[in-house]
Design a protein around this motif. Structure first.
Motif, short mmCIF file in Angstrom:
data_model
loop_
_atom_site.label_atom_id
_atom_site.label_comp_id
_atom_site.label_asym_id
_atom_site.label_seq_id
_atom_site.Cartn_x
_atom_site.Cartn_y
_atom_site.Cartn_z
N LEU A 70 0.75 -23.74 -6.65
CA LEU A 70 0.85 -23.66 -5.19
C LEU A 70 -0.53 -23.60 -4.55
CD1 LEU A 70 3.85 -21.18 -4.77
CD2 LEU A 70 3.84 -23.64 -4.36
N GLN A 71 -1.43 -22.86 -5.17
CA GLN A 71 -2.79 -22.79 -4.64
C GLN A 71 -3.52 -24.12 -4.78
OE1 GLN A 71 -4.70 -19.50 -6.60
NE2 GLN A 71 -3.29 -17.97 -5.77
N SER A 72 -3.29 -24.81 -5.91
CA SER A 72 -3.95 -26.10 -6.12
C SER A 72 -3.39 -27.18 -5.21
CB SER A 72 -3.77 -26.54 -7.58
OG SER A 72 -4.35 -25.61 -8.47
N ALA A 73 -2.20 -26.96 -4.69
CA ALA A 73 -1.60 -27.96 -3.81
C ALA A 73 -2.46 -28.18 -2.57
CB ALA A 73 -0.20 -27.51 -3.40
N GLY A 74 -3.12 -27.12 -2.09
CA GLY A 74 -4.00 -27.29 -0.93
C GLY A 74 -5.17 -28.19 -1.24
N THR A 75 -5.79 -27.99 -2.42
CA THR A 75 -6.91 -28.85 -2.82
C THR A 75 -6.45 -30.28 -3.02
OG1 THR A 75 -7.94 -26.94 -3.93
CG2 THR A 75 -8.74 -29.13 -4.53
N GLN A 76 -5.30 -30.45 -3.62
CA GLN A 76 -4.77 -31.80 -3.82
C GLN A 76 -4.54 -32.50 -2.49
OE1 GLN A 76 -1.32 -30.77 -6.24
NE2 GLN A 76 -2.27 -31.73 -8.02
N LYS A 77 -4.06 -31.77 -1.53
CA LYS A 77 -3.83 -32.37 -0.22
C LYS A 77 -5.14 -32.80 0.43
CE LYS A 77 -1.61 -31.52 4.25
NZ LYS A 77 -0.83 -30.54 5.06
N GLU A 78 -6.17 -31.96 0.28
CA GLU A 78 -7.48 -32.31 0.84
C GLU A 78 -8.03 -33.57 0.17
OE1 GLU A 78 -9.96 -28.94 0.43
OE2 GLU A 78 -8.86 -27.70 1.87
N LEU A 79 -7.91 -33.64 -1.16
CA LEU A 79 -8.39 -34.83 -1.86
C LEU A 79 -7.63 -36.08 -1.44
CD1 LEU A 79 -8.84 -33.37 -5.47
CD2 LEU A 79 -10.65 -34.17 -3.95
N ALA A 80 -6.33 -35.95 -1.33
CA ALA A 80 -5.52 -37.10 -0.93
C ALA A 80 -5.88 -37.54 0.49
CB ALA A 80 -4.04 -36.74 -1.01
N THR A 81 -6.09 -36.57 1.37
CA THR A 81 -6.45 -36.91 2.75
C THR A 81 -7.82 -37.58 2.80
OG1 THR A 81 -5.16 -35.04 3.57
CG2 THR A 81 -6.79 -35.97 5.06
N GLY A 82 -8.77 -37.01 2.02
CA GLY A 82 -10.11 -37.62 1.98
C GLY A 82 -10.08 -39.02 1.40
N GLY A 83 -9.28 -39.21 0.34
CA GLY A 83 -9.18 -40.54 -0.25
C GLY A 83 -8.56 -41.54 0.70
#
Length: 285
Positions: free
Chosen positions: A62-75
């Motif tokens: 759940l905590q990593s989901a925030g980082t994944q979202k940021e990476l996806a948005t940046g990509g």
């Protein structure tokens, strides 16, 4: 006068052998105990809860989901940038002009500090300073320098642009795996929890099974014992039949008639004697 007769009855009784009777005596207590009460239900849940490692893995995911979202948005933003026509405008690339100046500076310096001074010095010594020959020579030198500057600039711009494009495309290509690696540790932790939960569930299932078996064990034992009775030799089946009861008076009359008929063969005295004996027969049985 005739007496009332009773209907005929037939009774069949299974007589157990001593060995069968012994087994029956062993089995009946368990059957009686099973019939006397309802088996208990296992008290408690039969489902193993989450293992602590599963909980830790879930929280980490759940905590990593925030980082994944940021990476996806940046990509996604990077992709949109490179799909924009402005991405092809090399003049808007930061640092490019400085790189061009650094690459062309030696050419300019060689022209102004070496080639042109040498041409002027040669023209002065030959007495042609200021002549058209000097001008032509300087023009050729300047033209070659300009051509060299253009080639260097074009090559530098093309190389820089291609390098940037390749870097961006590689970054985009690695983006899915980069996103997935954010939860690799969490998934590993959760997988360990899955194995532990499976073991806990198996142990709980064994515990519930043992409890249920203990509830049914006396009956199951008695059932198996009773199943042996039918296959054992010995024992017998006894059938008792009883017919209608005859009226003694009716029997006496019939007997007297039969006796009189038999005694008539010996004359009047025989008839009377035969009738008396015949009347007594039903009461002698």
């Amino acid at each position: 006068m005739s007496g009332a007769s009773q209907p005929q009855t037939q009774t069949t009784t299974q007589v157990l052998s001593p060995e069968q009777r012994q087994l029956m005596n062993l089995a009946m207590p368990g059957v009686t105990e099973f019939a006397a009460k309802v088996p208990e239900r296992y008290q408690g849940s039969t489902i193993a809860g989450f293992d602590p490692s599963q909980v830790a893995g879930q929280e980490g995911a759940l905590q990593s989901a925030g980082t994944q979202k940021e990476l996806a948005t940046g990509g996604a933003g990077t992709t949109l940038d490179w799909l924009n026509p402005n991405a092809l405008d090399i003049t808007k690339q930061p640092g490019l002009q400085g790189n061009i100046e650094a690459a062309t500076r030696p050419i300019t310096q060689a022209l102004t500090e070496q080639a042109l001074p040498a041409i002027r010095d040669s023209a002065e010594r030959s007495g042609n300073f200021g002549s058209s020959r000097q001008g032509i020579a300087e023009g050729l030198a300047s033209g070659r320098a300009s051509q060299a500057i253009g080639d260097a600039t074009s090559g530098l711009v093309s190389k820089a642009y291609q390098t940037n494009v390749d870097a961006q495309l590689k970054a985009l290509g690695l983006l899915p795996s980069t996103i997935n690696t954010q939860t690799t540790g969490d998934l590993t932790t959760s997988n360990v929890g899955d194995v532990r939960q499976a073991m806990s569930q198996a142990q709980l299932g064994e515990q519930v099974g043992n409890f249920n078996y203990d509830q049914l064990a006396p009956f199951l034992q008695s059932k198996e014992i009773m199943s042996l009775l039918s296959g054992m030799p010995g024992g017998s089946t006894q059938t008792v039949a009883s017919g209608p009861q005859k009226n003694p008076l009716t029997g006496a009359l019939g007997g007297a008639a039969a006796g009189a008929s038999l005694g008539s063969m010996f004359g009047p005295v025989g008839t009377a004697s035969g009738a008396g004996i015949g009347a007594l027969l039903p009461f002698l049985g």
